[in-house]
Design an enzyme around this catalytic site. Structure first.
Site, PDB file in Angstrom:
ATOM      1  N   GLU A   1      65.947 -99.956  42.708  1.00 24.93           N
ATOM      2  CA  GLU A   1      66.935-101.243  42.701  1.00 24.93           C
ATOM      3  C   GLU A   1      67.045-101.819  41.279  1.00 24.93           C
ATOM      4  OE1 GLU A   1      68.926-102.969  45.007  1.00 24.93           O
ATOM      5  OE2 GLU A   1      69.596-103.238  43.020  1.00 24.93           O
TER       6      GLU A   1
ATOM      7  N   VAL B   1      69.623-100.395  37.603  1.00 25.36           N
ATOM      8  CA  VAL B   1      70.821-101.187  36.915  1.00 25.36           C
ATOM      9  C   VAL B   1      70.876-102.658  37.406  1.00 25.36           C
ATOM     10  CG1 VAL B   1      73.237-100.876  37.424  1.00 25.36           C
ATOM     11  CG2 VAL B   1      72.164 -98.868  37.641  1.00 25.36           C
TER      12      VAL B   1
ATOM     13  N   GLY C   1      64.654-110.798  23.207  1.00 22.34           N
ATOM     14  CA  GLY C   1      63.907-109.235  24.145  1.00 22.34           C
ATOM     15  C   GLY C   1      65.149-108.956  25.044  1.00 22.34           C
TER      16      GLY C   1
ATOM     17  N   LYS D   1      73.484 -96.310  32.870  1.00 23.19           N
ATOM     18  CA  LYS D   1      73.983 -97.020  34.260  1.00 23.19           C
ATOM     19  C   LYS D   1      75.147 -96.428  34.947  1.00 23.19           C
ATOM     20  CE  LYS D   1      71.474-100.792  32.108  1.00 23.19           C
ATOM     21  NZ  LYS D   1      71.453-101.837  31.399  1.00 23.19           N
TER      22      LYS D   1
HETATM   23  N1  HSE Z   1      68.902-103.585  26.763  1.00 21.28           N
HETATM   24  C1  HSE Z   1      69.363-103.479  28.235  1.00 21.28           C
HETATM   25  C2  HSE Z   1      70.319-104.557  28.185  1.00 21.28           C
HETATM   26  C3  HSE Z   1      68.343-103.911  29.044  1.00 21.28           C
HETATM   27  O1  HSE Z   1      70.674-105.186  27.183  1.00 21.28           O
HETATM   28  O2  HSE Z   1      70.827-104.803  29.101  1.00 21.28           O
HETATM   29  C4  HSE Z   1      68.476-103.686  30.577  1.00 21.28           C
HETATM   30  O3  HSE Z   1      68.930-102.326  30.481  1.00 21.28           O
END
Ligand code: HSE
Length: 380
Positions: free
Chosen positions: A185, A188, A243, A261
């Site tokens: 899950e 994505v 982050g 994705k």
């Molecule tokens: N680096 C990714 C983002 C994290 O910014 O969406 C999740 O895949």
């Protein structure tokens, strides 16, 4: 994916005692079962999952009738521990907070020093939670972990994009062959449920297009550039500090993360077999503040859009910045949030939006998968 539950047959007898409906909620009472879990990879996501299992232990037992017991943890860099009676998660999390390591934490009967593959082979886990780092080019080492686990009859849950984007068909087939589940899950949109939405709620539709905002970092950067007039470099630095970005943000800003994705959605939602080279890709590095201002002046907004759609017997997929009118639902999705619209023959367009990253959000995705496995067990 959609015949997972039918394909999977429980190994033992169902241990539930009583099923009651209380205020419309199905509640299980009795001894329940124990789901023994090994966590491979103990970074942000692995630790988030541990916190959830620690904090929701009684809730899961009382509402879903199972005891989730983490019996092993193995991280290539932080070390490992295997305790067949279950690990004291509170103690381990406190130890990790102080030392940054799994190594050094002890318990009666603990076996230490097992690498991820040995942990999968030797622990008594029923479920392997794969949360090691993502390598979107090779899918390793995560794919080897998943193969080993499925091949030795263990269910696998993962938030790792690599194995799902590159090897989903092979791994689904391996799971089916071994009568276990492979669930992903969080691969994505983290804990915003996409695959469960398709598997359960949108089932029966023909999905003709899936389109949306699939990368939080780039959406955050574009939002900051427009709303706060921030320079691209400053917005990227802030996304890294918060982050959202991958270890190497090139994956985000050049569209590779969104492409991984889109590849999953093409192959799982639309039944395709697309590879990286089949998907057009353009990131946001060519979008300047001037372009964003000019778009705003005409009532438009740039978004990095990922799309996959069925067209004339083919699947056409891309990731690229698109100027959307402000009336488009995707134009209103700001910050690190993701959103996805499923265009279906029966239900029409269904849009879901929510976090696409974050420690507890991604840890929650693993919980969704555990609950689905528990549901399958309960169907026996
Ligand atoms: N680096 C990714 C983002 C994290 O910014 O969406 C999740 O895949």
């Amino acid at each position: 994916m959609f015949d997972k539950i039918n394909a999977w047959k429980p190994k033992g007898k169902c241990a539930f005692k009583k099923r009651q409906v209380i205020y419309g909620l199905v509640v299980y009472r009795g001894d329940g079962i124990t789901l023994r879990i090994a966590i491979i990879g103990c970074g942000v996501v692995g630790q988030g999952f541990m916190k959830i299992l620690r904090d929701k232990k009684d809730f899961l037992k009382n509402n879903f009738g199972f005891d989730a017991k983490v019996v092993a943890i193995s991280d290539k860099f932080k070390g490992s521990i295997f305790v067949d009676e279950g690990i004291d998660l509170d103690g381990l999390l406190a130890h990790m907070e102080q030392t940054g390591k799994v190594d050094g934490f002890t318990a009666p009967g603990a076996i230490t020093g097992l690498d991820p593959i040995e942990t999968i082979r030797r622990s008594n886990a029923d479920i392997i939670a794969e949360a090691s780092f993502t390598d979107i080019k090779t899918g390793e080492p995560a794919t080897s972990h998943v193969r080993e686990a499925l091949g030795t009859g263990k269910h696998v849950i993962t938030t790792n994009k690599g194995p799902v984007a590159l090897f989903q068909r092979e791994l689904d087939a391996l799971a089916k062959q071994n009568k276990v589940q492979f669930r992903y899950e969080g691969a994505v949109m983290s804990g915003t449920p996409i695959f469960n939405l398709m598997e359960f709620c949108l089932a029966g539709n023909d999905v003709v297009e899936v389109k949306g905002i699939l990368n939080g970092t780039t959406n955050f950067i574009l939002t900051k550039m427009e709303e706060d007039d921030m320079a691209y470099e400053d917005a990227l630095a802030l996304a890294q500090k918060l982050g959202y970005a991958e270890a190497d943000p090139t994956g985000d800003v050049e569209g590779y993360d969104a492409l991984a994705k889109v590849m999953q959605l093409s192959n799982i939602a639309l039944g395709g077999n697309l590879k990286e080279e089949d998907i057009e890709r353009e990131g946001i590095t060519g979008i300047t503040s001037e372009m964003i201002k000019a778009a705003a002046a005409e009532g438009m907004r740039y978004k990095l859009i990922g799309s996959t759609r069925k067209e004339g017997g083919k699947i056409i997929a891309y990731v690229k910045p698109i100027k959307l009118p402000l009336s488009d639902p995707l134009a209103g999705v700001g910050g690190a949030i993701n959103a996805l619209t499923f265009s279906c023959d029966l239900s029409g367009d269904v849009t879901i939006q929510g976090p696409g990253a974050g420690q507890m959000e991604t840890g929650f995705a693993l919980l969704i998968d555990i609950l689905a496995i528990n549901r399958a067990i309960n169907c026996c």
